[in-house]
Design a protein around this motif. Structure first.
Motif, PDB file in Angstrom:
ATOM      1  N   GLU A  20      -6.447  -0.015  -3.050  1.00  0.00           N
ATOM      2  CA  GLU A  20      -5.455  -0.278  -2.001  1.00  0.00           C
ATOM      3  C   GLU A  20      -5.260   0.966  -1.145  1.00  0.00           C
ATOM      4  N   ASN A  24      -3.485 -15.143  -3.331  1.00  0.00           N
ATOM      5  CA  ASN A  24      -3.673 -13.954  -2.476  1.00  0.00           C
ATOM      6  C   ASN A  24      -2.757 -14.019  -1.264  1.00  0.00           C
ATOM      7  N   ILE A  39       1.302 -14.324  -3.203  1.00  0.00           N
ATOM      8  CA  ILE A  39       1.769 -13.391  -4.243  1.00  0.00           C
ATOM      9  C   ILE A  39       1.386 -11.961  -3.835  1.00  0.00           C
ATOM     10  N   HIS A  40       0.108 -11.670  -3.863  1.00  0.00           N
ATOM     11  CA  HIS A  40      -0.358 -10.367  -3.398  1.00  0.00           C
ATOM     12  C   HIS A  40      -1.831 -10.457  -3.076  1.00  0.00           C
ATOM     13  N   ARG A  41      -2.269  -9.670  -2.105  1.00  0.00           N
ATOM     14  CA  ARG A  41      -3.680  -9.773  -1.693  1.00  0.00           C
ATOM     15  C   ARG A  41      -4.649  -9.312  -2.786  1.00  0.00           C
ATOM     16  N   SER A  42      -4.125  -8.593  -3.797  1.00  0.00           N
ATOM     17  CA  SER A  42      -5.009  -8.131  -4.872  1.00  0.00           C
ATOM     18  C   SER A  42      -5.084  -9.107  -6.042  1.00  0.00           C
ATOM     19  N   TRP A  43      -4.435 -10.246  -5.901  1.00  0.00           N
ATOM     20  CA  TRP A  43      -4.426 -11.235  -6.975  1.00  0.00           C
ATOM     21  C   TRP A  43      -5.839 -11.520  -7.490  1.00  0.00           C
TER      22      TRP A  43
END
Lengths: 290, 381
Positions: free
Chosen positions: B25, B75, B78-82
């Motif tokens: 990130e 993604n 929740i979060h783009r790194s899911w």
């Protein structure tokens, strides 16, 4: 390096300055398109230099922006191709000069430089890479148009165009405050070149088209004006930038095909032989139930 | 103690992967060269389209099953790194499955641990998951299929096999060894198939099956006379049902766009870029003309021959068979075989490593894998 010696000065403009004395009404001519090139590709399928120039002069450079008397002088004074191999960077140093009396007004205007790079056949810009650079703030806006397929070799691909927008902020103002200076670094990639006789294919870059768009605060409403460079500006032969892309040699074709098939067959037969004659080394029949 | 060691290995690897995802990130935000794999951006864009109720194929270069886009839907909210976490968990699962398989094969504990280390701490493998490539999921499914087959769980193996072929197509090459494995001579319903044990690989004179003419004839007889056994028909039916169910479902949802991008594209592609195939330069030099049917046939023959020979020879040693098949498939393939295919080698390389069984050889295999990594990365660049 050949490219590093290219300290030349390209004056691209001035030709049609008279028609651009007051700029043009940008938004009305390009409709809802954010990019000039987008409007071109909506009308035409492929890039043709002549058609593109006609489009710029007929469809974009028409009309006047009321009550404006700018005459920005747009020029590319240095262009270089940096890097090695199939992935290089085309660097352009741009200068946008205004008349002294206009310069004082610059601070109250929101201006944007627009660079349209008509890429030669055999070279492309990755639209996703441009998007990433835009997200990182390297460009204000950037997009590729035309044949943006990243995988096709030159013989199967059409040309593409990259349009970059850069906000002209105070940090870009030139030393004497009569214009802006900025550097643009565009990452480019070579396609697999068509076969040749000598092992290299020469790709030549032309000059970019430059525009400046300013939003001028009017009495009644804000007005958007577009100023263009002349596309037939001065170009000396020393100004040309070349990229020598390695290519296959036609006369090798048959030899390579024969050797390839011999290698494939020998490889396959070797595996066959290894399996048949050396089977006792690795597999045994008395394996246990697992 | 050993179990504890394995657990701490997994925990340490999990922390390493979390650290790398967080670091990724940072690198994405601050450096020009991104840590995140370009494919991950494609998956994420496709997932965002799915969330918005659109076709994932509106994202150019998305050429996978919509299942991956569905899996990565969080993604967007929740979060783009899911997705990276999902892929990294699969990566850890691969480590766990490697140990399970080696245990089932009777490999000594210390060697199992070394193999797991070779997988979990291989810079090539831990960067694949954390950079956001979906390949660890495919690896984990294939290893799970091996485990199912070793435990005699034909139904579950068939279900997962149908799913993985739908997801990535190329595991179709493993169909033949699986079919041969269910040889009625060695496999009866209700019993586990005989995947040979590690210890049985030691050379025992007189125990060889290979050069024995009568045995070979016997195997040929079995191959041709009893192709349609109950277990084979069941396996084929179940996996085909799963494959056609998902393919039919997504064809219903996304029509020809899905078939063209996710299936037909991979079958008809002749891309000369990023290719490890022996035919790479030949394809490039002849790209400007059409290949004749005879040429296509001739270039397919070595592939076919090698696959048949390897399968008939190693089918009963399933993990090793998958390994040699994959290497041969990449080498003799005419269509694109990129680093993504190459990644698959590594999961089965572990087993090869174990069969060799001495430290020096393990070191050689690790060094070899690093050399291949570097070559692949350069080829991708």
């Amino acid at each position: 390096m050949e490219y590093q010696c290219l300290h030349f000065r390209l004056h691209l403009i001035l030709g049609i300055m008279s028609s651009l004395l007051a700029g043009i009404s940008y938004s009305s001519k390009l409709g809802s398109h954010k990019y000039i090139t987008e409007a071109y590709f909506q009308k035409y399928d492929t890039l043709n230099d002549r058609v593109f120039q006609d489009f710029i002069s007929n469809e974009v450079s028409q009309g006047f922006c009321e009550e404006q008397n700018f005459m920005p002088k747009l020029s590319v004074w240095q262009r270089q191709l940096n890097g090695d191999g199939s992935h290089r960077r085309l660097t352009s140093s741009l200068k946008i000069e205004n008349q002294p009396e206009v310069s004082s007004k610059l601070a109250s205007q929101s201006c944007k430089a627009i660079i349209v790079e008509r890429l030669p056949s055999g070279v492309f810009a990755d639209p996703f890479e441009l998007e990433h650079l835009t997200q990182r703030g390297v460009f204000t806006d950037a997009s590729a148009f035309g044949d943006t397929d990243l995988e096709l070799p030159t013989v199967r691909a059409n040309r593409s165009v990259v349009e970059i927008h850069m906000d002209l902020g105070p940090s870009m103002l030139s030393e004497n405050n009569n214009g802006w200076e900025l550097n643009i670094e565009l990452p480019l990639h070579a396609r697999y070149a068509p076969l040749g006789k000598h092992g290299y294919t020469k790709v030549e870059f032309g000059s970019p088209d430059l525009f400046v768009r300013c939003i001028v605060e009017g009495d009644s409403h804000n007005q958007s004006c577009l100023f263009s460079s002349a596309n037939d500006g001065v170009r000396s032969s020393s100004a040309a930038i070349f990229w020598e892309v390695p290519s296959g040699i036609v006369k090798h074709t048959k030899v390579v095909s024969v050797l390839t098939f011999i290698s494939a067959v020998v490889g396959a037969l070797s595996i066959l032989a290894a399996c048949v004659f050396h089977s006792e080394i690795s597999i045994h029949s008395d394996s246990k139930q697992s | 103690m050993k179990v504890l060691n394995f657990r701490s290995l997994i925990i340490f690897s999990a922390f390493l992967r979390v650290f790398l995802i967080v670091y990724g990130e940072w690198q994405d935000a601050h450096l020009e060269v991104r840590y995140t794999d370009i494919d991950y951006l494609v998956f994420s864009d496709a997932a965002a389209l799915v969330v918005a109720g659109k076709s994932p194929y509106k994202r150019s270069t998305y050429r996978y099953s919509p299942l991956i886009a569905f899996l990565l839907a969080p993604n967007s909210f929740i979060h783009r790194s899911w997705g990276k976490f999902i892929f990294s968990v699969s990566d850890l699962l691969v480590g766990y499955f490697i140990r399970t398989i080696l245990k089932l094969r009777g490999v000594p504990e210390n060697l199992s641990i070394y193999s797991v280390i070779v997988w979990l701490f291989n810079p090539f493998t831990f960067t694949i998951g954390t950079r956001g490539n979906c390949e660890p999921i495919v690896c984990a499914i294939i290893l799970w299929i091996i485990i199912c087959l070793m435990r005699g769980n034909l139904f579950q193996g068939a279900v997962w096999y149908g799913l993985v072929v739908h997801m990535r197509i190329y595991p179709i090459i493993y169909a033949l060894p699986i079919v041969i494995l269910h040889d009625p001579l060695h496999f009866q319903h209700g019993k586990k198939p005989s995947i040979i044990e590690w210890s049985s690989r030691d050379v025992k004179p007189g125990a060889s099956l290979g050069p024995d003419k009568s045995s070979n004839l016997n195997r040929l007889w079995v191959l041709f006379s009893s192709i349609f056994t109950r277990s084979r028909i069941l396996f084929g039916l179940i996996s085909a049902t799963i494959f056609f169910f998902f393919t039919g479902l997504f064809f219903y949802l996304y029509e020809w766009e899905f078939l063209n991008e996710a299936l037909l594209y991979h079958l008809t592609r002749t891309d000369p870029r990023h290719n490890f195939s022996v035919y790479f330069y030949h394809i490039y030099l002849n790209y400007e003309r059409e290949f004749s049917i005879l040429e296509k046939l001739i270039s397919f023959l070595p592939q076919l021959m090698v696959q048949v020979v390897l399968v008939s020879r190693f089918a009963r040693d399933l993990p090793f068979c998958f390994f040699v098949q994959t290497v041969a498939f990449v080498a003799f393939n005419k269509i694109q075989a990129t680093v993504r295919m190459g990644k698959l080698h590594f999961k089965i390389l572990q087993f090869f490593c174990m069969e060799v069984g001495d430290y020096c050889s393990i070191l050689c295999v690790v060094l070899l894998s690093v050399a291949i990594d570097i070559t692949m990365e350069q080829n991708e660049a």
